[in-house]
Design an enzyme around this catalytic site. Structure first.
Site, PDB file in Angstrom:
ATOM      1  N   ASN A  16     -18.201   3.439  -6.618  1.00 18.37           N
ATOM      2  CA  ASN A  16     -17.887   2.202  -7.322  1.00 18.37           C
ATOM      3  C   ASN A  16     -18.898   1.996  -8.445  1.00 18.37           C
ATOM      4  O   ASN A  16     -19.827   2.786  -8.611  1.00 18.37           O
ATOM      5  CB  ASN A  16     -17.911   1.006  -6.347  1.00 18.37           C
ATOM      6  CG  ASN A  16     -16.690   0.988  -5.441  1.00 18.37           C
ATOM      7  OD1 ASN A  16     -15.569   0.820  -5.893  1.00 18.37           O
ATOM      8  ND2 ASN A  16     -16.905   1.199  -4.155  1.00 18.37           N
ATOM      9  N   GLY A  18     -20.952  -0.558  -8.744  1.00 19.11           N
ATOM     10  CA  GLY A  18     -22.069  -1.416  -8.382  1.00 19.11           C
ATOM     11  C   GLY A  18     -23.417  -0.739  -8.463  1.00 19.11           C
ATOM     12  O   GLY A  18     -24.412  -1.368  -8.851  1.00 19.11           O
ATOM     13  N   ASP A  19     -23.487   0.540  -8.096  1.00 19.78           N
ATOM     14  CA  ASP A  19     -24.774   1.238  -8.109  1.00 19.78           C
ATOM     15  C   ASP A  19     -25.381   1.248  -9.506  1.00 19.78           C
ATOM     16  O   ASP A  19     -26.522   0.838  -9.711  1.00 19.78           O
ATOM     17  CB  ASP A  19     -24.606   2.675  -7.606  1.00 19.78           C
ATOM     18  CG  ASP A  19     -24.109   2.737  -6.176  1.00 19.78           C
ATOM     19  OD1 ASP A  19     -24.535   1.901  -5.374  1.00 19.78           O
ATOM     20  OD2 ASP A  19     -23.296   3.627  -5.876  1.00 19.78           O
ATOM     21  N   TYR A 185     -11.623  -5.338  -3.809  1.00 17.64           N
ATOM     22  CA  TYR A 185     -11.240  -4.001  -3.383  1.00 17.64           C
ATOM     23  C   TYR A 185      -9.750  -3.983  -3.053  1.00 17.64           C
ATOM     24  O   TYR A 185      -9.117  -5.031  -2.887  1.00 17.64           O
ATOM     25  CB  TYR A 185     -12.047  -3.581  -2.151  1.00 17.64           C
ATOM     26  CG  TYR A 185     -13.532  -3.486  -2.388  1.00 17.64           C
ATOM     27  CD1 TYR A 185     -14.071  -2.552  -3.263  1.00 17.64           C
ATOM     28  CD2 TYR A 185     -14.418  -4.329  -1.704  1.00 17.64           C
ATOM     29  CE1 TYR A 185     -15.442  -2.452  -3.456  1.00 17.64           C
ATOM     30  CE2 TYR A 185     -15.792  -4.232  -1.890  1.00 17.64           C
ATOM     31  CZ  TYR A 185     -16.288  -3.293  -2.773  1.00 17.64           C
ATOM     32  OH  TYR A 185     -17.642  -3.205  -2.974  1.00 17.64           O
ATOM     33  N   GLN A 235     -21.602  -6.501 -19.034  1.00 14.23           N
ATOM     34  CA  GLN A 235     -22.254  -7.306 -17.998  1.00 14.23           C
ATOM     35  C   GLN A 235     -22.492  -8.728 -18.483  1.00 14.23           C
ATOM     36  O   GLN A 235     -22.336  -9.687 -17.722  1.00 14.23           O
ATOM     37  CB  GLN A 235     -23.565  -6.646 -17.566  1.00 14.23           C
ATOM     38  CG  GLN A 235     -23.356  -5.386 -16.746  1.00 14.23           C
ATOM     39  CD  GLN A 235     -24.640  -4.842 -16.169  1.00 14.23           C
ATOM     40  OE1 GLN A 235     -25.698  -4.948 -16.778  1.00 14.23           O
ATOM     41  NE2 GLN A 235     -24.571  -4.240 -14.999  1.00 14.23           N
ATOM     42  N   ARG A 251     -16.993  -8.909  -5.318  1.00 12.01           N
ATOM     43  CA  ARG A 251     -17.090  -7.846  -4.323  1.00 12.01           C
ATOM     44  C   ARG A 251     -18.414  -7.105  -4.482  1.00 12.01           C
ATOM     45  O   ARG A 251     -19.007  -7.092  -5.563  1.00 12.01           O
ATOM     46  CB  ARG A 251     -15.928  -6.859  -4.477  1.00 12.01           C
ATOM     47  CG  ARG A 251     -16.080  -5.944  -5.669  1.00 12.01           C
ATOM     48  CD  ARG A 251     -14.920  -4.980  -5.822  1.00 12.01           C
ATOM     49  NE  ARG A 251     -15.336  -3.763  -6.518  1.00 12.01           N
ATOM     50  CZ  ARG A 251     -14.507  -2.836  -6.984  1.00 12.01           C
ATOM     51  NH1 ARG A 251     -13.206  -2.999  -6.841  1.00 12.01           N
ATOM     52  NH2 ARG A 251     -14.986  -1.754  -7.573  1.00 12.01           N
ATOM     53  N   GLY A 252     -18.869  -6.478  -3.395  1.00 10.07           N
ATOM     54  CA  GLY A 252     -20.061  -5.652  -3.477  1.00 10.07           C
ATOM     55  C   GLY A 252     -21.332  -6.467  -3.686  1.00 10.07           C
ATOM     56  O   GLY A 252     -21.406  -7.647  -3.349  1.00 10.07           O
ATOM     57  N   GLU A 253     -22.340  -5.817  -4.262  1.00 11.06           N
ATOM     58  CA  GLU A 253     -23.667  -6.429  -4.382  1.00 11.06           C
ATOM     59  C   GLU A 253     -23.896  -7.084  -5.732  1.00 11.06           C
ATOM     60  O   GLU A 253     -24.323  -8.240  -5.807  1.00 11.06           O
ATOM     61  CB  GLU A 253     -24.731  -5.360  -4.139  1.00 11.06           C
ATOM     62  CG  GLU A 253     -26.159  -5.857  -4.271  1.00 11.06           C
ATOM     63  CD  GLU A 253     -27.189  -4.809  -3.895  1.00 11.06           C
ATOM     64  OE1 GLU A 253     -28.255  -4.762  -4.552  1.00 11.06           O
ATOM     65  OE2 GLU A 253     -26.951  -4.042  -2.942  1.00 11.06           O
ATOM     66  N   ASP A 254     -23.625  -6.364  -6.823  1.00 15.29           N
ATOM     67  CA  ASP A 254     -23.980  -6.881  -8.146  1.00 15.29           C
ATOM     68  C   ASP A 254     -23.237  -8.164  -8.464  1.00 15.29           C
ATOM     69  O   ASP A 254     -23.837  -9.165  -8.882  1.00 15.29           O
ATOM     70  CB  ASP A 254     -23.687  -5.822  -9.212  1.00 15.29           C
ATOM     71  CG  ASP A 254     -24.056  -6.296 -10.609  1.00 15.29           C
ATOM     72  OD1 ASP A 254     -25.241  -6.618 -10.838  1.00 15.29           O
ATOM     73  OD2 ASP A 254     -23.165  -6.360 -11.474  1.00 15.29           O
ATOM     74  N   SER A 255     -21.913  -8.184  -8.259  1.00 11.74           N
ATOM     75  CA  SER A 255     -21.152  -9.379  -8.633  1.00 11.74           C
ATOM     76  C   SER A 255     -21.436 -10.546  -7.698  1.00 11.74           C
ATOM     77  O   SER A 255     -21.311 -11.708  -8.096  1.00 11.74           O
ATOM     78  CB  SER A 255     -19.646  -9.080  -8.692  1.00 11.74           C
ATOM     79  OG  SER A 255     -19.165  -8.654  -7.432  1.00 11.74           O
TER      80      SER A 255
END
Length: 353
Positions: A16, A18-19, A185, A235, A251-255
């Protein structure tokens, strides 16, 4: 005065965005604080739309099977246990003084984060033997590494006019519409969500990828629901999208972190793990987010989080927006007491160099 330290940040893109999203934000924020950064990434394609103009002080280094033979900087960050190339680690072991080696871990609200944050891990074998690696855990509470929060971010949020920004982008809301962003997702229960949103006039802003594809498959939907398909956003523009909406599905970490800084109601879809560990991680976050919340709101938000993540039935209704927003702002205020992630990394480096 000492010259600024060069930071090497290693990022491996798994499945994805996010990394690389987290690593780019961190690299750009460190560079904005006068720290030259080399961002080593194995797939930088997403940065073409995330950060098309780059950032002063950040140099992209391709991380291929034959990586460039660069001398390590004073600080080396491996994001999410990605293991820098063995040849680079060998050069780290030869460098005098040795670089500060930091393993930047995944974000979690679980108790082990405070227990393990800042602990050393001596390297007893392999190319880095004799080196010491340090665990650095981002987190939501004191005793963790904090969250990425750029200087001036909250002030910019306070002065932001969402309706003006949406209109300038060509996505203006109509009279009486609520505005919601959707980033999810593929397994999200979209049919249930669309039915719920159709209960009142809604402008749903769809990010590219799973959200857009799933909503396209669900068409046609009620006329009270108006969907706009968004392009890939930088971003900076994604942050402003969250600021402009009254409710954000992330979703995930960044958002998730960017939704927290937005101070608006949000629903988090956590990255699902085969062993079910994501359910415990989600519960730990909800426990923290809902501390001191109105009991009725807490019950509704727990049900919504479970339903959206496939861990329970879909709730009958969405919580009251005003009460929900009050809780989001209360949690954001608690987070602002912490030092941000870059500040803590800089302090950690000063103490150990």
């Amino acid at each position: 005065m000492h010259a600024p330290a060069t930071w090497d940040v290693f990022c491996r893109v798994i499945d994805n965005h996010g990394d690389v999203g987290v690593c780019w934000r961190l690299a750009a924020d460190l560079a904005a604080r006068c720290q030259p950064v080399r961002l080593w990434v194995d797939d930088a394609s997403a940065l073409q739309w995330m950060a098309p103009e780059g950032a002063p002080g950040v140099t992209l280094v391709p991380w291929s099977a034959l990586p460039p033979a660069l001398e390590p900087g004073a600080v080396v960050i491996e994001a999410f246990g990605c293991d820098p190339p063995a040849t680079f680690v060998e050069r780290m072991a030869r460098r005098k003084p040795a670089p500060l080696w930091i393993n930047l871990e995944y974000l979690s609200a679980q108790g082990y984060v405070q227990r393990n944050h800042g602990l050393p891990s001596p390297q007893l074998d392999g190319p880095g033997r004799s080196l010491r690696k340090w665990f650095f855990y981002p987190g939501f509470v004191t005793g963790t590494g904090g969250l990425i929060r750029e200087t001036g971010l909250i002030e910019a949020r306070a002065g932001f006019d969402g309706d003006t920004w949406l209109a300038a982008k060509g996505w203006a809301r109509r009279a009486g519409e609520r505005v919601i962003s959707l980033f999810c997702y593929a397994q999200a229960p979209l049919a249930d969500l669309l039915n719920r949103l159709s209960a009142e006039p809604t402008l749903l802003l769809l990010t590219p990828g799973a959200a857009r594809a799933a909503v396209q498959l669900a068409a046609p939907y009620a006329s009270t629901l108006r969907c706009i398909e968004l392009p890939w956003l930088t971003q900076t523009d994604y942050d402003r999208l969250l600021w402009a909406c009254g409710l954000n599905f992330v979703r995930g970490e960044d958002s998730l972190v960017r939704a927290l800084w937005a101070g608006a109601p949000f629903v988090w879809q956590i990255y699902a793990q085969d062993d079910g560990a994501h359910a415990v991680k989600l519960q730990a976050f909800m426990d923290l987010f809902l501390h001191g919340a109105d009991p009725a709101l807490a019950t509704e938000l727990r049900a919504l989080a479970a339903g959206w993540n496939g861990l329970g039935p879909w709730p009958q209704r969405l919580p009251q927006a005003s009460v929900w927003r009050t809780q989001a702002l209360r949690f954001r205020d608690a987070l602002l007491v912490q030092q941000d992630l870059s500040s803590q990394l800089l302090g950690f480096a000063r103490e150990r160099r």
